[in-house]
Structures are given as structure tokens and as C-alpha cells.
Design a protein around this motif. Structure first.
Motif, PDB file in Angstrom:
ATOM      1  N   GLN A   1       0.838  -1.196   0.000  1.00 23.82           N
ATOM      2  CA  GLN A   1       0.000   0.000   0.000  1.00 23.82           C
ATOM      3  C   GLN A   1       0.869   1.240   0.000  1.00 23.82           C
ATOM      4  O   GLN A   1       1.846   1.327   0.750  1.00 23.82           O
ATOM      5  CB  GLN A   1      -0.892   0.002   1.235  1.00 23.82           C
ATOM      6  N   LEU A   2       0.524   2.226  -0.854  1.00 23.32           N
ATOM      7  CA  LEU A   2       1.192   3.515  -0.872  1.00 23.32           C
ATOM      8  C   LEU A   2       0.224   4.577  -0.379  1.00 23.32           C
ATOM      9  O   LEU A   2      -0.862   4.744  -0.945  1.00 23.32           O
ATOM     10  CB  LEU A   2       1.646   3.907  -2.278  1.00 23.32           C
ATOM     11  N   THR A   3       0.599   5.301   0.666  1.00 20.21           N
ATOM     12  CA  THR A   3      -0.119   6.495   1.086  1.00 20.21           C
ATOM     13  C   THR A   3       0.883   7.641   1.160  1.00 20.21           C
ATOM     14  O   THR A   3       2.094   7.434   1.075  1.00 20.21           O
ATOM     15  CB  THR A   3      -0.824   6.297   2.442  1.00 20.21           C
ATOM     16  N   PHE A   4       0.372   8.858   1.333  1.00 20.44           N
ATOM     17  CA  PHE A   4       1.195  10.039   1.136  1.00 20.44           C
ATOM     18  C   PHE A   4       0.988  11.032   2.272  1.00 20.44           C
ATOM     19  O   PHE A   4      -0.130  11.195   2.773  1.00 20.44           O
ATOM     20  CB  PHE A   4       0.860  10.688  -0.211  1.00 20.44           C
ATOM     21  N   GLU A   5       2.063  11.700   2.640  1.00 23.74           N
ATOM     22  CA  GLU A   5       2.022  12.645   3.743  1.00 23.74           C
ATOM     23  C   GLU A   5       2.446  14.034   3.265  1.00 23.74           C
ATOM     24  O   GLU A   5       3.623  14.293   3.029  1.00 23.74           O
ATOM     25  CB  GLU A   5       2.946  12.195   4.877  1.00 23.74           C
ATOM     26  N   SER A   6       1.448  14.901   3.071  1.00 20.37           N
ATOM     27  CA  SER A   6       1.705  16.313   2.749  1.00 20.37           C
ATOM     28  C   SER A   6       2.546  16.491   1.493  1.00 20.37           C
ATOM     29  O   SER A   6       3.359  17.412   1.406  1.00 20.37           O
ATOM     30  CB  SER A   6       2.388  17.013   3.932  1.00 20.37           C
ATOM     31  N   VAL A   7       2.349  15.621   0.511  1.00 20.02           N
ATOM     32  CA  VAL A   7       3.073  15.758  -0.745  1.00 20.02           C
ATOM     33  C   VAL A   7       2.118  15.533  -1.904  1.00 20.02           C
ATOM     34  O   VAL A   7       1.060  14.934  -1.753  1.00 20.02           O
ATOM     35  CB  VAL A   7       4.256  14.761  -0.857  1.00 20.02           C
ATOM     36  N   GLY A   8       2.513  16.005  -3.063  1.00 21.55           N
ATOM     37  CA  GLY A   8       1.754  15.749  -4.267  1.00 21.55           C
ATOM     38  C   GLY A   8       0.561  16.669  -4.419  1.00 21.55           C
ATOM     39  O   GLY A   8       0.246  17.507  -3.575  1.00 21.55           O
ATOM     40  N   VAL A   9      -0.135  16.496  -5.532  1.00 19.81           N
ATOM     41  CA  VAL A   9      -1.290  17.321  -5.854  1.00 19.81           C
ATOM     42  C   VAL A   9      -2.528  16.846  -5.100  1.00 19.81           C
ATOM     43  O   VAL A   9      -3.367  17.643  -4.693  1.00 19.81           O
ATOM     44  CB  VAL A   9      -1.557  17.285  -7.375  1.00 19.81           C
ATOM     45  N   THR A  10      -2.647  15.546  -4.892  1.00 17.95           N
ATOM     46  CA  THR A  10      -3.816  14.976  -4.221  1.00 17.95           C
ATOM     47  C   THR A  10      -3.341  13.974  -3.172  1.00 17.95           C
ATOM     48  O   THR A  10      -3.380  12.762  -3.382  1.00 17.95           O
ATOM     49  CB  THR A  10      -4.741  14.280  -5.238  1.00 17.95           C
ATOM     50  N   PRO A  11      -2.912  14.458  -2.003  1.00 15.72           N
ATOM     51  CA  PRO A  11      -2.300  13.574  -1.003  1.00 15.72           C
ATOM     52  C   PRO A  11      -3.267  12.604  -0.336  1.00 15.72           C
ATOM     53  O   PRO A  11      -2.826  11.735   0.417  1.00 15.72           O
ATOM     54  CB  PRO A  11      -1.722  14.552   0.021  1.00 15.72           C
ATOM     55  N   ASP A  12      -4.582  12.724  -0.589  1.00 16.67           N
ATOM     56  CA  ASP A  12      -5.531  11.785   0.005  1.00 16.67           C
ATOM     57  C   ASP A  12      -5.637  10.475  -0.770  1.00 16.67           C
ATOM     58  O   ASP A  12      -6.308   9.541  -0.311  1.00 16.67           O
ATOM     59  CB  ASP A  12      -6.923  12.418   0.098  1.00 16.67           C
ATOM     60  N   ASN A  13      -5.009  10.397  -1.949  1.00 16.19           N
ATOM     61  CA  ASN A  13      -5.083   9.173  -2.744  1.00 16.19           C
ATOM     62  C   ASN A  13      -4.344   8.031  -2.067  1.00 16.19           C
ATOM     63  O   ASN A  13      -3.539   8.230  -1.152  1.00 16.19           O
ATOM     64  CB  ASN A  13      -4.477   9.388  -4.126  1.00 16.19           C
ATOM     65  N   LYS A  14      -4.618   6.834  -2.553  1.00 18.45           N
ATOM     66  CA  LYS A  14      -3.939   5.621  -2.077  1.00 18.45           C
ATOM     67  C   LYS A  14      -3.759   4.685  -3.263  1.00 18.45           C
ATOM     68  O   LYS A  14      -4.589   4.666  -4.179  1.00 18.45           O
ATOM     69  CB  LYS A  14      -4.769   4.944  -0.983  1.00 18.45           C
ATOM     70  N   TYR A  15      -2.668   3.916  -3.266  1.00 20.15           N
ATOM     71  CA  TYR A  15      -2.438   2.910  -4.290  1.00 20.15           C
ATOM     72  C   TYR A  15      -2.117   1.570  -3.630  1.00 20.15           C
ATOM     73  O   TYR A  15      -1.515   1.520  -2.549  1.00 20.15           O
ATOM     74  CB  TYR A  15      -1.249   3.285  -5.191  1.00 20.15           C
ATOM     75  N   TYR A  16      -2.489   0.493  -4.314  1.00 22.68           N
ATOM     76  CA  TYR A  16      -1.940  -0.830  -4.053  1.00 22.68           C
ATOM     77  C   TYR A  16      -1.098  -1.218  -5.273  1.00 22.68           C
ATOM     78  O   TYR A  16      -1.532  -1.006  -6.415  1.00 22.68           O
ATOM     79  CB  TYR A  16      -3.035  -1.877  -3.884  1.00 22.68           C
ATOM     80  N   VAL A  17       0.079  -1.767  -5.025  1.00 20.24           N
ATOM     81  CA  VAL A  17       0.884  -2.314  -6.115  1.00 20.24           C
ATOM     82  C   VAL A  17       1.120  -3.795  -5.834  1.00 20.24           C
ATOM     83  O   VAL A  17       1.342  -4.196  -4.688  1.00 20.24           O
ATOM     84  CB  VAL A  17       2.218  -1.563  -6.296  1.00 20.24           C
TER      85      VAL A  17
ATOM     86  N   ASP B   1     -10.888   4.681   1.406  1.00 22.81           N
ATOM     87  CA  ASP B   1     -11.821   3.950   0.550  1.00 22.81           C
ATOM     88  C   ASP B   1     -11.567   2.447   0.664  1.00 22.81           C
ATOM     89  O   ASP B   1     -10.416   1.998   0.694  1.00 22.81           O
ATOM     90  CB  ASP B   1     -11.656   4.369  -0.914  1.00 22.81           C
ATOM     91  N   GLU B   2     -12.633   1.666   0.691  1.00 14.06           N
ATOM     92  CA  GLU B   2     -12.488   0.223   0.757  1.00 14.06           C
ATOM     93  C   GLU B   2     -12.276  -0.398  -0.616  1.00 14.06           C
ATOM     94  O   GLU B   2     -11.585  -1.414  -0.743  1.00 14.06           O
ATOM     95  CB  GLU B   2     -13.726  -0.394   1.424  1.00 14.06           C
ATOM     96  N   ALA B   3     -12.861   0.190  -1.643  1.00 16.98           N
ATOM     97  CA  ALA B   3     -12.752  -0.359  -2.997  1.00 16.98           C
ATOM     98  C   ALA B   3     -12.011   0.622  -3.900  1.00 16.98           C
ATOM     99  O   ALA B   3     -12.210   1.843  -3.818  1.00 16.98           O
ATOM    100  CB  ALA B   3     -14.140  -0.643  -3.562  1.00 16.98           C
ATOM    101  N   PRO B   4     -11.147   0.121  -4.782  1.00 10.97           N
ATOM    102  CA  PRO B   4     -10.417   1.011  -5.690  1.00 10.97           C
ATOM    103  C   PRO B   4     -11.302   1.538  -6.804  1.00 10.97           C
ATOM    104  O   PRO B   4     -12.314   0.929  -7.164  1.00 10.97           O
ATOM    105  CB  PRO B   4      -9.318   0.097  -6.256  1.00 10.97           C
ATOM    106  N   ARG B   5     -10.898   2.690  -7.357  1.00 10.97           N
ATOM    107  CA  ARG B   5     -11.580   3.199  -8.544  1.00 10.97           C
ATOM    108  C   ARG B   5     -11.260   2.322  -9.741  1.00 10.97           C
ATOM    109  O   ARG B   5     -12.091   2.098 -10.614  1.00 10.97           O
ATOM    110  CB  ARG B   5     -11.169   4.642  -8.841  1.00 10.97           C
ATOM    111  N   PHE B   6     -10.028   1.831  -9.821  1.00  3.29           N
ATOM    112  CA  PHE B   6      -9.661   0.895 -10.881  1.00  3.29           C
ATOM    113  C   PHE B   6      -8.546  -0.014 -10.402  1.00  3.29           C
ATOM    114  O   PHE B   6      -7.797   0.310  -9.481  1.00  3.29           O
ATOM    115  CB  PHE B   6      -9.242   1.621 -12.164  1.00  3.29           C
ATOM    116  N   THR B   7      -8.445  -1.171 -11.030  1.00  2.00           N
ATOM    117  CA  THR B   7      -7.296  -2.063 -10.916  1.00  2.00           C
ATOM    118  C   THR B   7      -6.871  -2.416 -12.331  1.00  2.00           C
ATOM    119  O   THR B   7      -7.704  -2.877 -13.129  1.00  2.00           O
ATOM    120  CB  THR B   7      -7.648  -3.342 -10.134  1.00  2.00           C
ATOM    121  N   MET B   8      -5.601  -2.166 -12.658  1.00  2.54           N
ATOM    122  CA  MET B   8      -5.122  -2.340 -14.026  1.00  2.54           C
ATOM    123  C   MET B   8      -3.785  -3.072 -14.047  1.00  2.54           C
ATOM    124  O   MET B   8      -3.021  -3.012 -13.080  1.00  2.54           O
ATOM    125  CB  MET B   8      -4.930  -0.980 -14.713  1.00  2.54           C
ATOM    126  N   PRO B   9      -3.494  -3.726 -15.178  1.00  3.10           N
ATOM    127  CA  PRO B   9      -2.177  -4.355 -15.310  1.00  3.10           C
ATOM    128  C   PRO B   9      -1.070  -3.327 -15.475  1.00  3.10           C
ATOM    129  O   PRO B   9      -1.299  -2.215 -15.940  1.00  3.10           O
ATOM    130  CB  PRO B   9      -2.314  -5.216 -16.575  1.00  3.10           C
TER     131      PRO B   9
END
Length: 237
Positions: free
Chosen positions: A152-168, A188-196
């Protein structure tokens, strides 16, 4: 979607450093293996020029200087901007933009396009950027049947939209990211998308994901040589 390339450390996209003090040890070790599998820190830092197509735009990037050229045919726009200084030029069709306010807005637009579009190219190299927190989630099966470590990637006070989250999803057989998921909000419990994240090719001394099988960058080129007029002139040939 806006990505999370660190705005106050834009040059970190050019010079990769491994810094993940806030991440757990297991996820940091896996992220380090990803970088090694893709060619290593030195080869990434030594890569000078990347070109790619994304979201109806064509981008040219001098990693060493921060000079970027963005061509957006649907907007009849060409933007030449240094993402470190926000200085540059912009053209609407063949006409150079001379109004200072309009030019300033377009240079910011160009930088923001680059922030988003480059993350779709070099995200695996940015797992341990300052401000990124990694956490080990679990092990899951990939569509190819291999086991993957999920970070899981989360962000602390960086980037344009720091509330986002990623799974890789990192394939245990070769330590390469094969899938990613994007969450609009970190809770969020469910992602907006999962892609290859697929179709890796070696370019120069590094690996990049080419012509992804779903929405993503296309036609990547990596080089140490390029026409310098790309970043100074509307017409460069």
C-alpha cells in the motif's frame, strides 16, 4: 486522476534516492528489490531522456534538467516548460502565447500534466520517495497465477492529491510490479480501478512498462541523445 510525484522535490524524479523511514521494513525491502529488478538506482539516474504518449498527449522529458515538452493536439497546445523553474513557452497552434497571465497558467497546466502522466511511466521507481509511506498488505494471486506481494502507498503532505492511495502487486517470481489499484481516498475500501502494469521492455539500461494492455502510456522511447530544440522551439526538425 492526479499522481503523487512530490511537488516540492520535483528533481527527485531525475535523481532517485531510497528513503522510506516511515515504511515498514518488509515493504521497504520489497520496494528495493523492485528497483534492482528494473535496472538499479544508478542506471535510472543515468537515463537522460524519455518520450511517451499518454491521454492524447505526447511528452518529452529531459530528466537531467527538468525540461519538458507536452504536445496536446486535441487542445492545439504545445507547452515547453521547465518543471523546476516554471519558465518556458506555450503555443496555441502556430501562435506563441504572449499574455503573461495566460502563459503562466499554461506553464502550470503543463507541469501538472507532466506530474500525472510521468507517474504512469516511472511509478515503480518512486516507491520510496520522501513523503511516501509503504505498508505490506498481504499476498495475492495475480491473473498469471503467480503469487504477488501487495504493498500500500499512502502520502504525507506531498503531491497534488495527497488523500489518494495505491496498491501495487509485485510478482514474487521476478520482483516486478504486474498490477496496480488506485483509490481516490486513503480510507476507501474499494479502488476506482485495478489495471495491469505489463509489457516490460529493456530500454537503455532500465526496464519500463511499454504499450500497456489497458489504458496507459504507449510508444515509450529512452535515449541519451535528442534534439535540444525540442525544449526551446515549436518546430524542431
Amino acid at each position: 486522476m492526479k499522481s503523487h510525484l512530490t511537488l516540492f522535490l520535483v528533481l527527485s524524479l531525475s535523481i532517485l534516492t531510497l528513503s522510506a523511514q516511515s515504511s515498514d521494513d518488509k515493504s521497504s525491502a520489497i520496494a528495493t528489490k523492485v528497483v534492482e529488478a528494473m535496472g538499479g538506482v544508478t542506471n535510472y539516474n543515468n537515463t537522460k531522456f524519455i518520450k511517451w504518449d499518454f491521454a492524447q498527449r505526447v511528452l518529452f522529458w529531459n530528466k537531467w534538467t527538468g525540461d519538458v515538452r507536452i504536445e496536446s493536439p486535441k487542445d492545439s497546445l504545445t507547452i515547453l516548460v521547465n518543471i523546476n523553474t516554471l519558465k518556458g513557452k506555450a503555443f496555441k497552434g502556430e501562435q506563441a502565447i504572449s499574455d503573461e497571465k495566460e502563459l503562466s497558467d499554461l506553464l502550470v497546466k503543463g507541469k501538472n500534466w507532466w506530474i500525472n502522466d510521468s507517474y504512469w511511466v516511472v511509478m515503480p521507481w518512486k516507491l520510496q520517495d520522501p513523503g511516501v509511506t509503504l505498508a505490506y498488505v498481504n499476498t495475492e494471486k495475480l491473473p498469471n497465477g503467480n503469487n504477488a506481494d501487495v504493498l500500500q502507498l499512502t502520502f504525507e503532505s506531498v503531491g497534488v492529491t495527497p488523500d489518494n492511495k495505491y496498491y501495487v502487486y509485485i510478482d514474487q517470481t521476478d520482483n516486478l510490479i504486474k498490477q496496480w489499484a488506485f483509490f481516490t481516498k486513503f480510507d476507501d475500501e474499494a479502488p476506482r480501478f485495478t489495471m495491469p502494469w505489463d509489457n516490460y521492455q529493456k530500454v537503455g539500461d532500465i526496464l519500463l512498462s511499454f504499450n500497456r494492455s489497458k489504458f496507459g502510456p504507449k510508444n515509450l522511447e529512452v535515449s541519451q541523445e535528442f534534439n535540444p530544440k525540442l525544449f526551446t522551439e515549436l518546430r524542431y526538425e
